[in-house]
Enzyme design. Structure first.
Site, PDB file in Angstrom:
ATOM      1  N   HIS A 363       0.588  -1.379   0.137  1.00 22.09           N
ATOM      2  CA  HIS A 363       0.021   0.400  -0.384  1.00 22.09           C
ATOM      3  C   HIS A 363       1.197   1.396  -0.015  1.00 22.09           C
ATOM      4  CE1 HIS A 363      -4.107  -2.157   1.479  1.00 22.09           C
ATOM      5  NE2 HIS A 363      -3.710  -2.336   0.309  1.00 22.09           N
ATOM      6  N   GLU A 604       2.669  -8.931 -24.847  1.00 25.29           N
ATOM      7  CA  GLU A 604       3.373  -9.184 -24.150  1.00 25.29           C
ATOM      8  C   GLU A 604       3.745 -10.738 -23.942  1.00 25.29           C
ATOM      9  OE1 GLU A 604       1.705  -7.615 -20.428  1.00 25.29           O
ATOM     10  OE2 GLU A 604      -0.786  -8.136 -21.265  1.00 25.29           O
ATOM     11  N   ASP A 628       6.300  -7.211 -19.558  1.00 31.30           N
ATOM     12  CA  ASP A 628       6.501  -8.666 -19.220  1.00 31.30           C
ATOM     13  C   ASP A 628       6.845  -8.977 -20.611  1.00 31.30           C
ATOM     14  OD1 ASP A 628       5.322  -9.020 -17.308  1.00 31.30           O
ATOM     15  OD2 ASP A 628       2.845  -9.192 -17.708  1.00 31.30           O
ATOM     16  N   CYS A 675       4.057   0.086 -23.849  1.00 34.39           N
ATOM     17  CA  CYS A 675       3.621   1.140 -22.114  1.00 34.39           C
ATOM     18  C   CYS A 675       5.130   0.468 -21.648  1.00 34.39           C
ATOM     19  CB  CYS A 675       2.891   0.989 -22.417  1.00 34.39           C
ATOM     20  SG  CYS A 675       1.646  -0.551 -22.261  1.00 34.39           S
TER      21      CYS A 675
END
Length: 759
Positions: A363, A604, A628, A675
């Site tokens: 988090h 990917e 990836d 990306c």
């Protein structure tokens, strides 16, 4: 022998420091091999010599005194050849060296093996015998095993400063580097402020109570106090985060509900355990359950439970939290940073975060990226309790933490930070300008988003669209699957914020390192398992709700693009397109006047590279997921420190695959974007532009650098550089060639910090 190895390993791992570990090794190995001598020589790089550091059998007074050059003696021979050497008559070997203070002339036989860690020779482990002895393969195998064990101990000691780096007062003797995992990009120089646990649950004893009512009241009071603290911290961050980001604090509050952790504590108290003991028991059980889960995201929730447990215990003990003074340029350091700790630091003083534990999915890492705070996580070798008040350099791009940096390193990183500041300062002049090269080639720069906080930064940096909206981020911040109306609201906010610019929304990409707490997935190899489109095709009820919400959110805007993750073949694309058209037809029949959005495929996995032409023929556009794709092509887990150096998107195989994808898309007349981290690297962006990518999508932090660089060169020059490196078979040579070429153009200030900082 196996039991002996296990026993020695356990004792070595439990040793308090390096000298103690070396002493255990030489004593135990001598006994195990029934030899007369066992010694350890460590390599001192500054002097280029091997120094006797521990022995059992030689004169102990020789320890720390006897040394030899790296090209001298049998020890030097073992080290230079980096292989095990066995000699039955060592005395007559031409490399034999005699040291009177060791009594070494009495030992005829020699068995030595190098101690190697990450290809670096750290020392030599030696066994000697008085009489002639032919050491057999079993002896060699045992000694090699022990040297492998010792290599980790020595490397850890080097990292934690047992040999060098930090003195007993915790102040630095000289610069030391600790390797972690990038949590949020950026570089920072500042002073470490160490946050220690506010209470120690581990030392709370069991204690029965006859006054259960009082214990329940104490716990209830502590519970309300912690809830109030969490709400206060969330409110304090209200101006820095949107509701979706602050929802992470709702996870804490949910854990405190009577149906969760709090309810379990109350149940144990009612069985006769006092409140503190009940809390310790329940927190321990919850932490163990989380830590033994296979999914990375779920394991990260263990740190949230620990943080809540400590806060509750502090109130039960009437303990006070640390009184911390936050100097300018604070770098917050803790074993496990929590969102609450981050919220307690004045924003104008906080420049960086370091967590010994945690991952990119914690988090605090999610919040740090949303707030633009450079962060390093998983710095497991960092002796964090000894760092308070000392100077640190934090490299959030590559996961490095430097303690007591040298003047040179401080200057180099100061230049990196200053260059970033100047580039960001120049943003006003670049914001409204498109990314156009000197010879007129326009390459749109898009951004990756997931949190609402990303929107403002993207707009400040002049993004021309969204190349990747990670829809799973919003799912990770809830306790259940969001409803269709809730998703419509989330997606509409993104689409409106960027309208009329395109917004590419990726359908739910969970699994791998992104599971959901309410949709657990247990697999031995999650990266090659049930993830991405595989999950949503198996659960069309989830997929259809999300696609309907996306399309419904685009009514009147029509700037939505849908992107499908983890496509490995045309059959998956065909199935997904069928469901998308079904969702669109349903909305049309329901009276929504909305266009059918373009649907694209993420490239990917290697199979998608080889079927790129077929996929491009069926889809409206292609988008390469560089993170990836690089990981799968090179078979490298980029979160694994042991192989992280092999993860390189400028590897020739990756460049070849990218060129194939671009050619396939162009052959079918379709747009192709990319990306990920590669798109945000200015150096790599030069090659991507030359390959023919129609747009690049990146973290908004990187956009100014990429735009600045591409606007200062020509497409023709970029194509010449691509042609030059395409014939190279070594990624290091590709890196150096590009850095040199861009440096010669006076464009070095936006190069990757690893390229410009010498460590």
């Amino acid at each position: 022998m196996l039991n002996m190895l296990r026993t020695i390993s356990q004792e070595v791992n439990a040793a308090k420091d390096l000298p103690a570990a070396l002493t255990i090794i030489v004593k135990q190995v001598r006994v195990a091999m029934n030899s007369h001598v066992c010694s350890v020589y460590l390599y001192e790089a500054e002097q280029d010599r091997y120094l006797l550091m521990a022995t059992e059998g030689l004169n102990k007074r020789a320890v720390g005194k006897v040394s030899m050059s790296s090209n001298e003696g049998l020890v030097g021979l073992v080290g230079s050849r980096a292989e095990t050497i066995t000699l039955e008559d060592a005395v007559n070997h031409p490399k034999f060296l005699y040291f009177p203070e060791t009594g070494e002339e009495r030992y005829a036989s020699f068995l030595g093996t190098p101690i190697i860690h990450h290809r670096q020779v750290l020392g030599v482990l030696v066994v000697q015998q008085k009489e002639r002895r032919q050491f057999d393969e079993g002896d060699e195998a045992f000694l090699v095993t022990m040297s492998a064990q010792l290599s980790g101990v020595i490397a850890h000691a080097e990292a934690t400063g047992s040999i060098r780096g930090l003195d007993q007062q915790g102040k630095g003797i000289q610069e030391a580097r600790f390797v972690g995992v990038p949590g949020a990009p950026g570089a920072a120089l500042g002073t470490a402020v160490v946050v220690l646990p506010i209470a120690d649950l581990d030392v709370v004893p069991d204690k029965t109570t006859g006054d259960i009512t009082t214990q329940l009241e104490l716990f209830s009071s502590a519970l309300e106090s912690v809830r109030a603290d969490i709400r206060s911290l969330s409110a304090r961050l209200a101006k820095r985060l949107r509701p979706q980001e602050r929802a992470l604090f709702d996870v804490y509050l949910m854990m405190l509900e009577h149906t969760a952790l709090a309810g379990d504590v109350i149940a144990v108290i009612r069985q006769g355990q006092w409140a503190q003991g009940a809390l310790r028991q329940v927190v321990s059980e919850h932490v163990q359950r989380f830590e033994h889960m296979d999914d990375d995201y779920l394991r990260e929730r263990a740190s949230d439970v620990k943080d809540l447990g400590r806060r509750l215990l502090a109130y039960l003990q009437q303990g006070q939290q640390q009184t911390l003074v936050y100097p300018d340029n604070t770098i917050l350091v803790s074993e496990e940073l929590s969102p609450a700790m981050l919220g307690e630091v004045p924003r104008d003083k906080l420049v960086g975060l370091v967590s010994v534990l945690g991952s990119r999915n914690s988090h605090v890492a999610i919040l740090a990226r949303a707030m633009g705070i450079p962060t390093v996580v998983a710095a497991v070798d960092l002796p964090y309790t000894r760092l308070d008040g000392i100077e640190l350099i934090l490299d959030g791009y590559h996961g490095d933490v430097f303690t007591n940096p040298s003047a040179l390193l401080r200057q180099q990183y100061s230049e990196v930070v200053e260059e970033e500041r100047l580039i960001n300062k120049d943003l006003d002049s670049l914001r409204s300008l498109p990314c156009i090269t000197l010879d007129g080639h326009h390459l749109p720069l898009w951004v990756n988003t997931g949190l609402i906080a990303d929107v403002q930064r993207a707009q400040q940096r002049g993004a021309e669209g969204v190349g990747l909206y990670r829809s799973e981020v919003a799912f990770m911040g809830t306790s259940r699957f969001p409803s269709e109306s809730e998703q419509v609201q989330m997606y509409r906010e993104q689409l409106q914020a960027f309208h009329p610019l395109p917004v590419t929304m990726r359908t739910l990409d969970i699994g791998g390192d992104k599971p959901l707490s309410y949709f657990p997935i247990k697999e031995s190899n999650p990266y090659l398992g049930w993830r991405g489109i595989r999950i949503t095709l198996d659960h069309p009820e989830i997929f259809l709700v999300q696609v309907r919400a996306m399309i419904k959110a685009s009514v009147g805007l029509n700037n939505l693009h849908i992107l499908l993750p983890m496509i490995s073949g045309v059959h998956e694309l065909d199935d997904a397109q069928h469901l998308i058209h079904r969702a669109w037809a349903e909305l049309i029949n329901e009276g929504f006047a909305v266009q059918m959005p373009p649907v694209g495929v993420m490239i990917e996995v290697p199979s998608a590279v080889y079927q790129a032409r077929e996929l491009a023929r069926m889809a409206d556009f292609l988008s390469v997921g560089s993170n990836d794709l690089t990981q799968y092509l090179l078979a490298v887990d980029r979160n694994n420190a042991r192989v992280a150096d092999l993860y390189d998107y400028l590897h020739p195989a990756v460049l070849m695959a990218l060129k194939e994808v671009v050619s396939a898309a162009q052959a079918e007349g379709k747009k192709v974007s990319i990306c990920g981290e590669m798109a945000g690297d200015p150096v790599a962006a030069v090659l991507l532009m030359a390959m023919g990518f129609d747009s690049l999508s990146m973290n908004s932090t990187h956009l100014p650098k990429v735009k600045w660089l591409l606007r200062k060169m020509t497409l023709q020059h970029a194509q010449e550089l691509l042609s030059e490196v395409s014939s190279m078979d070594n990624p290091e040579l590709i890196h150096s060639t590009l850095n040199l070429a861009l440096g010669n153009l006076g464009l070095s200030k936006v190069l990757n910090p690893v390229s410009s900082v010498q460590t």
